[in-house]
Scaffold this motif. Sequence first.
Motif, PDB file in Angstrom:
ATOM      1  N   ARG A 331       5.625  -3.877  -3.543  1.00  0.00           N
ATOM      2  CA  ARG A 331       5.443  -3.131  -2.420  1.00  0.00           C
ATOM      3  C   ARG A 331       5.814  -1.409  -2.410  1.00  0.00           C
ATOM      4  O   ARG A 331       4.863  -0.602  -1.852  1.00  0.00           O
ATOM      5  N   GLY A 332       6.612  -1.005  -3.287  1.00  0.00           N
ATOM      6  CA  GLY A 332       6.636   0.256  -3.659  1.00  0.00           C
ATOM      7  C   GLY A 332       5.349   1.100  -4.260  1.00  0.00           C
ATOM      8  O   GLY A 332       4.833   1.971  -3.941  1.00  0.00           O
ATOM      9  N   LEU A 333       5.007   0.239  -5.248  1.00  0.00           N
ATOM     10  CA  LEU A 333       3.771   0.602  -6.091  1.00  0.00           C
ATOM     11  C   LEU A 333       2.212   0.724  -5.031  1.00  0.00           C
ATOM     12  O   LEU A 333       1.765   1.518  -5.215  1.00  0.00           O
ATOM     13  N   MET A 334       2.295  -0.468  -4.250  1.00  0.00           N
ATOM     14  CA  MET A 334       1.471  -0.338  -3.348  1.00  0.00           C
ATOM     15  C   MET A 334       1.291   1.055  -2.214  1.00  0.00           C
ATOM     16  O   MET A 334       0.699   1.472  -1.989  1.00  0.00           O
ATOM     17  N   ARG A 335       2.738   1.339  -1.758  1.00  0.00           N
ATOM     18  CA  ARG A 335       2.896   2.626  -0.971  1.00  0.00           C
ATOM     19  C   ARG A 335       2.374   3.800  -1.800  1.00  0.00           C
ATOM     20  O   ARG A 335       1.858   4.758  -1.006  1.00  0.00           O
ATOM     21  N   TYR A 336       2.765   4.048  -3.132  1.00  0.00           N
ATOM     22  CA  TYR A 336       2.531   5.062  -3.678  1.00  0.00           C
ATOM     23  C   TYR A 336       1.054   5.223  -4.248  1.00  0.00           C
ATOM     24  O   TYR A 336       0.487   5.993  -3.809  1.00  0.00           O
ATOM     25  N   ALA A 337       0.286   3.995  -4.184  1.00  0.00           N
ATOM     26  CA  ALA A 337      -1.009   3.977  -4.598  1.00  0.00           C
ATOM     27  C   ALA A 337      -1.711   4.342  -3.107  1.00  0.00           C
ATOM     28  O   ALA A 337      -2.948   5.016  -3.400  1.00  0.00           O
ATOM     29  N   GLY A 338      -1.232   4.107  -1.997  1.00  0.00           N
ATOM     30  CA  GLY A 338      -2.001   4.456  -0.776  1.00  0.00           C
ATOM     31  C   GLY A 338      -1.521   5.988  -0.175  1.00  0.00           C
ATOM     32  O   GLY A 338      -2.214   6.252   0.788  1.00  0.00           O
TER      33      GLY A 338
END
Length: 345
Positions: A331-338
């Motif tokens: 979820r942290g990687l997803m937040r960074y990607a968005g």
Amino acid sequence: MPGLRQTTAFRTDRDEQGRPLTAFEREKLLQPYLPPRPQPKKQSRTEYPVTAKPARFVHQPRLRPALRTLLHYALFTLIHAIFSIYIRCRQTYHVIIGRILAVIYYHHRTPEYIQRDVKQLDKVPGHLSVILELENGGGGRNDRLETLVAEACEVAAWSACAGVPMLSIYEKTGALKSSLPYLHRRISKALTSYYGSSSSKPTISLRAPHHPSYSPPHSPDLHDSSNGSVVRPQPHLAILLLSSSDSRQTLVDLTRTLATMAQDNKLSPRDISTELIDAEITESVMGEPDLLIIFGDRILLDGYPPWQIRLTEIYGVRDHGGGVGYSVFLRGLMRYAGAEMRFGR
């Protein structure tokens, strides 16, 4: 008006023969000079003696303060009850969402699953940083240190599978810095459990500020000497270990050094700039991470180096009590990607 003899006798308290005056003689001496005594008023027959009125009873308000106090207690209890229900509902919601995501996005110690989850992201951080915590209580120090090492190994394995080239792990006490070779062996063992004996297993190197780095042997040559074919290089993960000693104390030491150099005329004060400080801190500690993941139940930096997180995306899951988990990592990687990096625009 008293004469000289009376005045002298009154002041010296003695008569003309030097004999001490008695109390009666002193009163007799002052009697001619005192005002006359007031005569008591004769009461007529029609006048009646005036009797003093009894003091009126003063009513003390007791009911209103009691009602006001009860109202305050009732409002206080109501606010606490509403807030407690809200906190419980929020915690339950986050726990349910976390469990569902943990089931959906479970890696099964398979790099292909992690790569599949990351493949849908637009970008991956080039420098990922995490904050781990050495638990207090609940066993001896060796057991708690072993749990911390296991969490660091898992995060390193996830980062390697996701294609993150650099990982920095912050732990306040610096317990992970105690033995870099041991930690390197444990991380290598964790990567072996994910990749097996595959040639695509990433290599790792460990480094800590003010400590000698520990790196693996060099990767094999790109050209195979047997048949001349090109061999795909192994991915590499650089791991940096941080503690509270690399935080504000580094800024203090750098400030002291620059001030000493300026006093010794080795450096002009005009040359001291933000770029110079950033370059010195990057060389001595680390550069700015792209993403900082906090696995606790609240956003607590706990002494993390402040200079390096000016433009860092910070991610943490509210009310998360499950410790280090892959769902939080993803979820942290997803937040960074968005996230949209504006950089002051």
